[in-house]
Design an enzyme around this catalytic site. Structure first.
Site, PDB file in Angstrom:
ATOM      1  N   CYS A  68     111.001  48.498  14.037  1.00  0.00           N
ATOM      2  CA  CYS A  68     110.419  47.938  12.642  1.00  0.00           C
ATOM      3  C   CYS A  68     110.274  49.403  12.056  1.00  0.00           C
ATOM      4  O   CYS A  68     110.470  49.199  10.751  1.00  0.00           O
ATOM      5  CB  CYS A  68     109.390  46.950  12.566  1.00  0.00           C
ATOM      6  SG  CYS A  68     108.129  47.352  13.467  1.00  0.00           S
ATOM      7  N   HIS A 111     105.377  48.155   6.664  1.00  0.00           N
ATOM      8  CA  HIS A 111     105.288  49.478   6.906  1.00  0.00           C
ATOM      9  C   HIS A 111     105.733  50.165   5.444  1.00  0.00           C
ATOM     10  O   HIS A 111     106.670  50.068   5.078  1.00  0.00           O
ATOM     11  CB  HIS A 111     106.258  49.759   7.926  1.00  0.00           C
ATOM     12  CG  HIS A 111     105.765  49.200   9.108  1.00  0.00           C
ATOM     13  ND1 HIS A 111     104.641  48.574   9.411  1.00  0.00           N
ATOM     14  CD2 HIS A 111     106.612  49.059  10.604  1.00  0.00           C
ATOM     15  CE1 HIS A 111     104.508  48.344  10.906  1.00  0.00           C
ATOM     16  NE2 HIS A 111     105.957  48.489  11.202  1.00  0.00           N
TER      17      HIS A 111
END
Length: 358
Positions: free
Chosen positions: A139, A264
């Site tokens: 990710c 993120h």
């Protein structure tokens, strides 16, 4: 038959979602329900303890079955969102039964016989799968690679320096639960003003993190690797090289955990083969599939996790040319680590596979 008892849709591939009850699996079912429906039967598979649960997909309640060899019979495409040890055991079994496996774990990403695919960057690689397995990157890598791939196609990347600001959901449900528990302990207090006060309030139960994450940043994600690097930092380096086809690309990464639930963020310093301009970079990013350019700092417009969470694209802002290097760009990027960072990329790869038979 489908899990709802309805006949399978003639001529359409059968899909299995392995790990359907997990955090990413839940998002995967949402995306499958939102995207154009290219699938026949969708089977939901998980550990025996989750068998019997009913989950919604495509507007239907579907019963979760235990992951067994029999449950994989007749599956054309299998999406895996499970721990590494489960993927390592079961993905080859599914492939041997004739399924194309799209795996989100870290087991196969660097296997030379397994393509590492981001559909906006290297969709052609999905067809080269001698083991019957296609991998998706971590990710953190996915938070930046779509935007970076578009810039690389135009300018030619030659060096990369990144710092990540990673959401706690990257550590799974335990990460989210830890942050929420710690926030409840520090809310309304004066904590964070004296050495050690956070640690004393939180206690030794810091969950999957080595330090308190509420009111804090933790410069570590992953497990230890040689010379002080972390596994998460090495993933970004190795995966970016493989996806972009640049096996010797110099990459330096520092991964930091921040008190954000989902999405993120990364700062990116990218050096290219020749001189770059901000104007051309903005044109590329504004038209790149899977990218949203949100970049007007004078008006207070730049990406934050609060903007990007729950959305599919990579959000890009703070686009600048490096002050001391006319070949380098500085960027700030945000990407939902549960959507594009995991579930969406996996579904997109599966849709590429499904399109092969159309």
């Amino acid at each position: 038959m489908t899990g709802s008892g309805r006949p399978a849709r003639a001529g359409r591939p059968t899909l299995a979602v392995v790990g359907a009850t997990g955090v990413v699996g839940t998002v995967m079912l949402q995306i499958l329900s939102q995207h154009a429906d290219v699938w026949g039967e969708i089977r939901l598979l998980a550990s025996p303890r989750s068998a019997g649960r009913k989950l919604a997909v495509r507007g239907e309640e579907t019963e979760v079955a235990a992951l067994t060899e029999e449950a994989l019979d007749g599956v054309d495409v299998a999406l895996f969102d499970v721990p590494d040890e489960v993927a390592g055991r079961w993905a080859p079994i599914a492939a041997a039964k004739g399924a194309v496996v799209v795996d989100g774990s870290g087991v196969f990403r660097l296997d030379p016989e397994v393509p590492l695919v981001v559909p906006e960057v290297n969709p052609h690689a999905v067809r080269m799968r001698p083991r019957g397995i296609v991998a998706g990157p971590d990710c953190t890598t996915l938070s930046m690679i779509v935007a970076l791939g578009a810039l690389h196609a135009e300018f030619g990347l030659r060096e990369l320096v990144v710092s990540s600001y990673q959401a706690v959901s990257g550590a799974g449900r335990a990460g989210v639960d830890t942050l929420r528990r710690q926030l409840s302990l520090v809310a309304g207090t004066e904590l964070g003003t004296a050495p050690g006060d956070l640690r004393r309030a939180v206690g030794d139960d810091t969950g999957p993190f080595p330090e308190p994450v509420a009111l804090n940043v933790v410069p570590w994600a992953g497990s230890p690797r040689e010379d002080g690097w972390s596994s998460e930092e090495m993933k970004v380096r190795d995966e970016a090289r493989k996806i972009l086809g640049l096996p010797r690309l110099p990459v330096a990464v520092t991964c930091v955990r921040v008190p954000v639930v989902t999405t993120h963020s990364m700062t990116v310093h990218a050096r290219f083969e020749g001189e770059v301009t901000v104007g051309r970079a903005r044109e590329i990013l504004a038209t790149a599939p899977g990218v949203v350019l949100f970049d007007n700092p004078e008006a207070g417009e730049f990406p934050t996790p609060a903007d990007a969470v729950g959305t599919d694209p990579t959000w890009v802002g703070r686009v600048r040319r490096a002050l001391d290097d006319p070949t380098a760009l500085e960027l700030f990027v945000c990407g939902d680590n549960l959507r594009k960072g995991a579930a969406l990329n996996t579904v997109q790869i599966a849709e590429l596979v499904a399109a092969e038979s159309v």
